[in-house]
Design a protein around this motif. Sequence first.
Motif, short mmCIF file in Angstrom:
data_model
loop_
_atom_site.label_atom_id
_atom_site.label_comp_id
_atom_site.label_asym_id
_atom_site.label_seq_id
_atom_site.Cartn_x
_atom_site.Cartn_y
_atom_site.Cartn_z
N VAL A 1 0.83 -1.21 0.00
CA VAL A 1 0.00 0.00 0.00
C VAL A 1 0.87 1.26 0.00
CG1 VAL A 1 -1.65 1.34 1.38
CG2 VAL A 1 -2.01 -1.10 1.03
N GLY A 2 1.85 1.29 0.89
CA GLY A 2 2.71 2.47 0.97
C GLY A 2 3.48 2.71 -0.31
N THR A 3 4.01 1.64 -0.89
CA THR A 3 4.79 1.79 -2.12
C THR A 3 3.89 2.23 -3.27
OG1 THR A 3 6.35 0.12 -1.36
CG2 THR A 3 6.35 0.62 -3.70
N ALA A 4 2.70 1.65 -3.36
CA ALA A 4 1.78 2.05 -4.44
C ALA A 4 1.37 3.51 -4.30
CB ALA A 4 0.55 1.14 -4.42
N LEU A 5 1.06 3.94 -3.09
CA LEU A 5 0.65 5.34 -2.89
C LEU A 5 1.80 6.31 -3.15
CD1 LEU A 5 -1.67 4.99 0.24
CD2 LEU A 5 -2.34 5.31 -2.15
N LEU A 6 2.99 5.95 -2.69
CA LEU A 6 4.13 6.83 -2.96
C LEU A 6 4.52 6.81 -4.44
CD1 LEU A 6 6.45 6.45 0.15
CD2 LEU A 6 5.20 8.47 -0.59
N LEU B 1 4.98 10.29 -5.94
CA LEU B 1 6.34 10.70 -6.31
C LEU B 1 6.67 10.51 -7.79
CD1 LEU B 1 8.36 9.15 -3.33
CD2 LEU B 1 7.82 11.57 -3.68
N PHE B 2 6.13 9.46 -8.38
CA PHE B 2 6.56 9.10 -9.73
C PHE B 2 5.46 9.18 -10.78
CE2 PHE B 2 9.08 6.37 -6.73
CZ PHE B 2 10.22 7.17 -6.76
N GLY B 3 4.28 9.66 -10.37
CA GLY B 3 3.20 9.83 -11.34
C GLY B 3 2.58 8.53 -11.82
N ASP B 4 2.67 7.47 -11.00
CA ASP B 4 2.01 6.22 -11.38
C ASP B 4 0.50 6.47 -11.50
OD1 ASP B 4 4.52 5.11 -11.11
OD2 ASP B 4 4.05 3.97 -9.31
N ALA B 5 -0.15 5.66 -12.29
CA ALA B 5 -1.59 5.82 -12.52
C ALA B 5 -2.37 5.71 -11.21
CB ALA B 5 -2.08 4.77 -13.51
N ALA B 6 -3.38 6.57 -11.07
CA ALA B 6 -4.23 6.58 -9.88
C ALA B 6 -5.68 6.37 -10.30
CB ALA B 6 -4.07 7.88 -9.11
N THR B 7 -5.93 5.28 -11.01
CA THR B 7 -7.28 5.00 -11.48
C THR B 7 -8.16 4.56 -10.31
OG1 THR B 7 -6.79 2.68 -11.92
CG2 THR B 7 -6.36 4.25 -13.72
N GLY C 1 -9.19 1.39 -5.56
CA GLY C 1 -10.11 0.44 -4.92
C GLY C 1 -9.39 -0.83 -4.47
N CYS C 2 -8.48 -1.31 -5.30
CA CYS C 2 -7.70 -2.49 -4.93
C CYS C 2 -6.78 -2.20 -3.75
CB CYS C 2 -6.90 -2.98 -6.14
SG CYS C 2 -7.92 -3.70 -7.44
N ILE C 3 -6.20 -1.02 -3.72
CA ILE C 3 -5.38 -0.62 -2.57
C ILE C 3 -6.25 -0.59 -1.32
CG2 ILE C 3 -4.09 1.32 -1.55
CD1 ILE C 3 -3.06 1.91 -4.43
N GLY C 4 -7.47 -0.10 -1.45
CA GLY C 4 -8.41 -0.08 -0.33
C GLY C 4 -8.73 -1.48 0.17
N LEU C 5 -8.83 -2.44 -0.74
CA LEU C 5 -9.07 -3.83 -0.34
C LEU C 5 -7.89 -4.39 0.46
CD1 LEU C 5 -10.73 -5.26 -3.57
CD2 LEU C 5 -11.83 -4.85 -1.35
N ILE C 6 -6.68 -4.02 0.07
CA ILE C 6 -5.50 -4.46 0.83
C ILE C 6 -5.53 -3.87 2.24
CG2 ILE C 6 -2.98 -4.38 0.96
CD1 ILE C 6 -3.00 -4.32 -2.17
N VAL C 7 -5.88 -2.59 2.33
CA VAL C 7 -6.00 -1.95 3.65
C VAL C 7 -7.05 -2.65 4.49
CG1 VAL C 7 -6.64 0.18 4.87
CG2 VAL C 7 -5.14 0.29 2.87
N ALA C 8 -8.18 -2.99 3.87
CA ALA C 8 -9.23 -3.71 4.60
C ALA C 8 -8.71 -5.06 5.10
CB ALA C 8 -10.45 -3.90 3.70
N GLY C 9 -7.92 -5.73 4.31
CA GLY C 9 -7.34 -7.00 4.72
C GLY C 9 -6.38 -6.84 5.89
N ILE C 10 -5.58 -5.80 5.86
CA ILE C 10 -4.65 -5.53 6.97
C ILE C 10 -5.43 -5.27 8.25
CG2 ILE C 10 -2.94 -3.90 7.87
CD1 ILE C 10 -2.05 -3.47 4.92
#
Length: 104
Positions: free
Chosen positions: A68-73, A77-83, A88-97
């Motif tokens: 999660v942290g790497t994806a958000l940074l 920081l690097f302009g990765d896509a934020a679709t 939503g998938c990042i949110g699912l990982i947070v829910a799992g944690i």
Amino acid sequence: MAWVYLAVAGLLEVGWAIGLKYTEGFTRPVPSVLTAGAMVLSVILLGLALRDLPVGTGYAVWTGIGTVGTALLGIYLFGDAATALRLGCIGLIVAGIVGLKLVS
């Protein structure tokens, strides 16, 4: 205390994952040393946390924090896509944690 160790280990995982980008293939000495140090300390703290936590829970939370942290940074920081789907998938990982924390 195990959860504190695990949280810090996860944050250090984010640090070394992002640090890899700045090492430029380990050709830059300072970022390379900092990245390697974060790697070692992250694994040490994970090991300390696993003295008291189940290995499956600890490892899943550690990698989840790192993911999660790497994806958000990467977005910040690097302009990765934020679709919406990616977020939503990042949110699912947070829910799992959170779920693993609640059941442990």
